[in-house]
Enzyme design. Structure first.
Site, PDB file in Angstrom:
ATOM      1  N   GLU A  49       0.868  -1.179   0.000  1.00 39.19           N
ATOM      2  CA  GLU A  49       0.000   0.000   0.000  1.00 39.19           C
ATOM      3  C   GLU A  49       0.903   1.226   0.000  1.00 39.19           C
ATOM      4  O   GLU A  49       1.723   1.405   0.892  1.00 39.19           O
ATOM      5  CB  GLU A  49      -0.911   0.006   1.232  1.00 39.19           C
ATOM      6  CG  GLU A  49      -2.076  -0.961   1.076  1.00 39.19           C
ATOM      7  CD  GLU A  49      -3.111  -0.874   2.204  1.00 39.19           C
ATOM      8  OE1 GLU A  49      -4.092  -1.631   2.133  1.00 39.19           O
ATOM      9  OE2 GLU A  49      -2.943  -0.067   3.142  1.00 39.19           O
ATOM     10  N   ASP A  60      -4.972  10.075  10.055  1.00 37.07           N
ATOM     11  CA  ASP A  60      -3.674   9.514  10.425  1.00 37.07           C
ATOM     12  C   ASP A  60      -3.137  10.081  11.720  1.00 37.07           C
ATOM     13  O   ASP A  60      -3.333  11.251  12.038  1.00 37.07           O
ATOM     14  CB  ASP A  60      -2.658   9.770   9.299  1.00 37.07           C
ATOM     15  CG  ASP A  60      -2.899   8.854   8.117  1.00 37.07           C
ATOM     16  OD1 ASP A  60      -2.787   7.631   8.305  1.00 37.07           O
ATOM     17  OD2 ASP A  60      -3.216   9.356   7.022  1.00 37.07           O
TER      18      ASP A  60
END
Ligand SMILES: Cc1ncc(COP(=O)(O)O)c(C=O)c1O
Lengths: 271, 404
Positions: A49, A60
């Site tokens: 990824e 995040d």
């Protein structure tokens, strides 16, 4: 057959758990990202990824935020991300690459151009964290026509009826978020992960991988037991962060990806 | 100017879209939370009891209705339309922000949440959130960019006095947009017990609609006051636009009144052509940020650009999605005023009317002065004076080289 399908089917046949590292494109720079990707494959990664850097990564945690800031400081863009994939493809035509990121860079590039470039760079899947299935129709149609998989997340807060809906629109694999929080946090409710996985299993034949919060061999092993594979992000990205100050050196690169090698070994005997 | 039919102003649709704008672009973890909020608000929003309670709080705690004040000396100075000020600066806590926090606090309480989080730029929304949290005995955490903490020191201390925990945000550009990111991260991490009070008409559906509904008290009052005071509707409305909550609050109840012209004033910073501003409707393109599709300030690669404005409350690269829609359908004119123009208006209003406006509101005053000049003496113009300038006196002094 798509690369993702080929890999996930053969993993299932062999009883091999999928190991999916995540890294940010351009961290610490574009050429080292390519080197890191090759090193990850050598260390036992099945799928990679690759994070598209975005200035406002609101899902995040601090480790990936800093990685994105490092990448953006050097001006890495979505275009560069495609170039990194193309470069990787020169030597590796078998490992699937999934682009993961936020929607805005795609909106500004335009969906048509995005899909065209993804096709050209030979990208296998796309996962956009802030694009819920309900808002995804147009992009997903275009990706589907290009035979690129669209991957969605299922979270601990996702209701069953909604999970069904998400599964219908997902191809490649289903990504289960192990915790309520952002990337890099710690998994606290292992039992509920296990319950949720059972619920999802009953709904789909898609491979299911678990991500967010897998940071060492132990957590990789305990999560891989419950699923078809694991995604490892912050733990790897943290190590890449230490590359920043150092020169380009294969030993340093392999030193970062050692963690993936160790996890590979830790999950290899599971089936 | 071509106008769309009045019936097109009933937005958003069920999933939060104003034309192509709006929606709910958040990570999967938060989807359940925004859907729950939408369900609760859809139900409560139709309950007259809820609105009666809201109105009671606005009256007895906020001090509403806020006056519509004829600024005679400012009018004379400009020599054109009669200028009225909608005095949101007189609200408890000193700005329009509290209208929204009162409403959302009622929701938080109804939903049984014990913990409130908020983002803030100028600190006005943070103060308004800390205030309602104190009043309801709830825990409150306010995210604020490290840069803004310096610019708006008095408000930081006010929040602390009110018992809130102010968290400095060091990521990105260290201003409002980054505070919003951090609040979203907190919300995803504490989604079970936490209510996120967004301070403007941005964020994922249902926030843009909900915050608009709460702020619309401004326009409803202004409408009634205008009819009372001069027997007709005003000719023009002017409000500053950061995220756009005070502007939509004033505009919304007038959208269907074709004869009322509307002006949303964005932060022109050092000038639109300099690129150093915070004016996405003047110089931006549609994209997706903070849960909705809207006009944004972005670079060619889709990264959000750093913004600049003398006023922390307007220093935001996006804008509420309904404004993007109102721009496209040409119902509202989106214009700008520079830092310097806002500073000049700040001083002028202070000296002419004895009212110290917030630097945000000073942008509206600056543009309205230009506009009033061009309008005939029989015309009426209403400025939304969104807040008072006490919080800004240090900033102003510093710009002018004065140490307090
Ligand atoms: C006094 C004042 N006016 C205006 C604004 C801008 O916000 P909005 O555009 O949502 O009204 C702020 C934001 O902090 C403010 O404090």
């Amino acid at each position: 057959m798509s690369r993702l399908k080929k890999i996930t089917e053969s993993a299932e046949r062999l009883g091999r758990k999928l190991l999916i590292p995540y890294l940010v494109a351009g961290d610490p720079d574009n050429s080292r990202t390519v080197a890191l990707m090759h090193s990850l494959v050598k260390s036992g990664a099945d799928i990679i990824e690759l994070g598209i850097p975005f200035s406002d990564p609101s899902s995040d945690g601090p480790v990936i935020q800093r990685a994105v800031e490092r990448s953006l400081a050097r001006g890495t863009s979505l275009k560069d991300t495609f170039e990194i994939v193309s470069e990787f493809r020169q030597l590796d035509t078998s490992t699937p690459v999934v682009l993961m990121g936020y929607l805005n860079p795609l909106e500004i590039m335009g969906y048509d151009v995005f899909v065209e470039r993804a096709l050209l760079a030979d990208v296998d899947g796309v996962l956009i964290v802030d694009m819920p299935p309900r808002e995804s129709g147009e992009l997903r149609d275009k990706l589907q026509k290009a035979e690129i998989d669209t991957i969605f997340l299922v979270a601990p807060t996702t209701k069953k009826s909604r999970a069904k809906d998400i599964i219908q629109r997902t191809s490649g694999y289903l990504y289960y978020v192990s915790l309520k929080g952002v990337t890099g946090a710690a998994i606290t409710e292992q039992e509920s992960v296990s319950e949720k996985l059972e619920e999802l299993r009953a709904l789909t034949k898609l491979p299911i991988v678990i991500g967010f919060g897998i940071k060492d061999e132990e957590s990789a092993r305990s999560m891989a037991k419950l699923a078809d594979g694991v995604v490892v992000g912050s733990a790897l990205v943290e190590r890449i962060g230490s590359l920043n100050a150092e020169g380009f050196n294969q030993n340093n690169i392999d030193g970062c990806t050692d963690i993936i090698k160790a996890m590979r070994e830790a999950i290899n005997d599971l089936d | 100017m071509s106008r769309v039919k009045a019936s097109s102003f009933d937005g958003p649709d069920e999933s939060g879209h104003f034309g192509p704008y709006g929606g709910a672009f958040v990570g999967e973890t938060l989807i359940a939370a925004v859907e729950e909020l939408d369900a609760v608000y859809s139900k409560l929003g139709k309950d007259p009891e809820f609105w009666a309670k809201f109105d009671r709080d606005l009256k007895s705690y906020v001090g509403r209705p806020s006056p519509l004040y004829l600024a005679k000396r400012l009018t004379a100075h400009c020599g054109g339309a009669k200028i009225y000020l909608k005095r949101e600066d007189l609200n408890h806590t000193g700005a329009h922000k509290v209208n929204n926090t009162i409403g959302q606090a009622l929701l938080a309480k109804h939903m049984g949440k014990s913990r409130i989080i908020a983002e803030t730029g100028a600190g006005q929304h943070g103060v308004a959130s800390a205030t309602v949290a104190a009043r309801l005995g709830m825990e409150c955490h306010v995210y604020m960019g490290a840069e803004d903490i310096v610019r708006q020191a008095p408000n930081v201390y006010r929040m602390k006095l009110l018992g809130a925990n102010v968290i400095s945000v060091d990521s990105g550009s260290r201003t409002l947009k980054d505070a919003l990111n951090e609040a979203l991260r907190d919300w995803a991490s504490n989604v079970d017990n936490t209510y996120y009070i967004i301070g403007t008409v941005a964020g994922p559906h249902p926030y843009p609609k909900m915050v608009r509904d709460f702020q619309s008290v401004i326009g409803r009052e202004a409408r009634a006051q205008a009819l009372d005071e001069f027997n007709r509707l005003p000719d023009a409305l002017v409000a500053c636009v950061g995220g756009g909550s005070n502007a939509i609050g004033l505009f919304y109840p007038f959208l269907e009144d074709d004869e009322v012209e509307m002006y949303g004033v964005e932060a022109g910073g050092k000038g639109i052509e300099s690129g150093r501003h915070a004016a996405p409707l003047n110089d931006g393109v549609p994209g997706v940020l903070h849960g909705n599709r809207t006009y944004l300030m972005v670079d060619d690669n889709g990264q959000i650009k750093e913004t600049h404005s003398v006023s922390a409350g307007l220093d935001y690269p996006g804008v509420g999605p309904e404004h993007s829609w109102l721009k496209d359908v040409k119902r509202v004119n989106y214009v700008s005023a520079t830092d310097d123009e806002a500073m000049e208006a700040f001083h002028l209003l202070t000296r002419l009317e004895g009212i110290i406006p917030a630097l945000e509101s000073s942008h509206a005053v600056a543009y309205a002065m230009r506009l009033a000049e061009k309008m005939g003496a029989s015309k009426k113009l209403v400025i939304n004076l969104s807040g008072r300038g006490d919080k800004d006196i240090e900033t102003v002094a510093k710009i002018e080289g004065i140490t307090l």
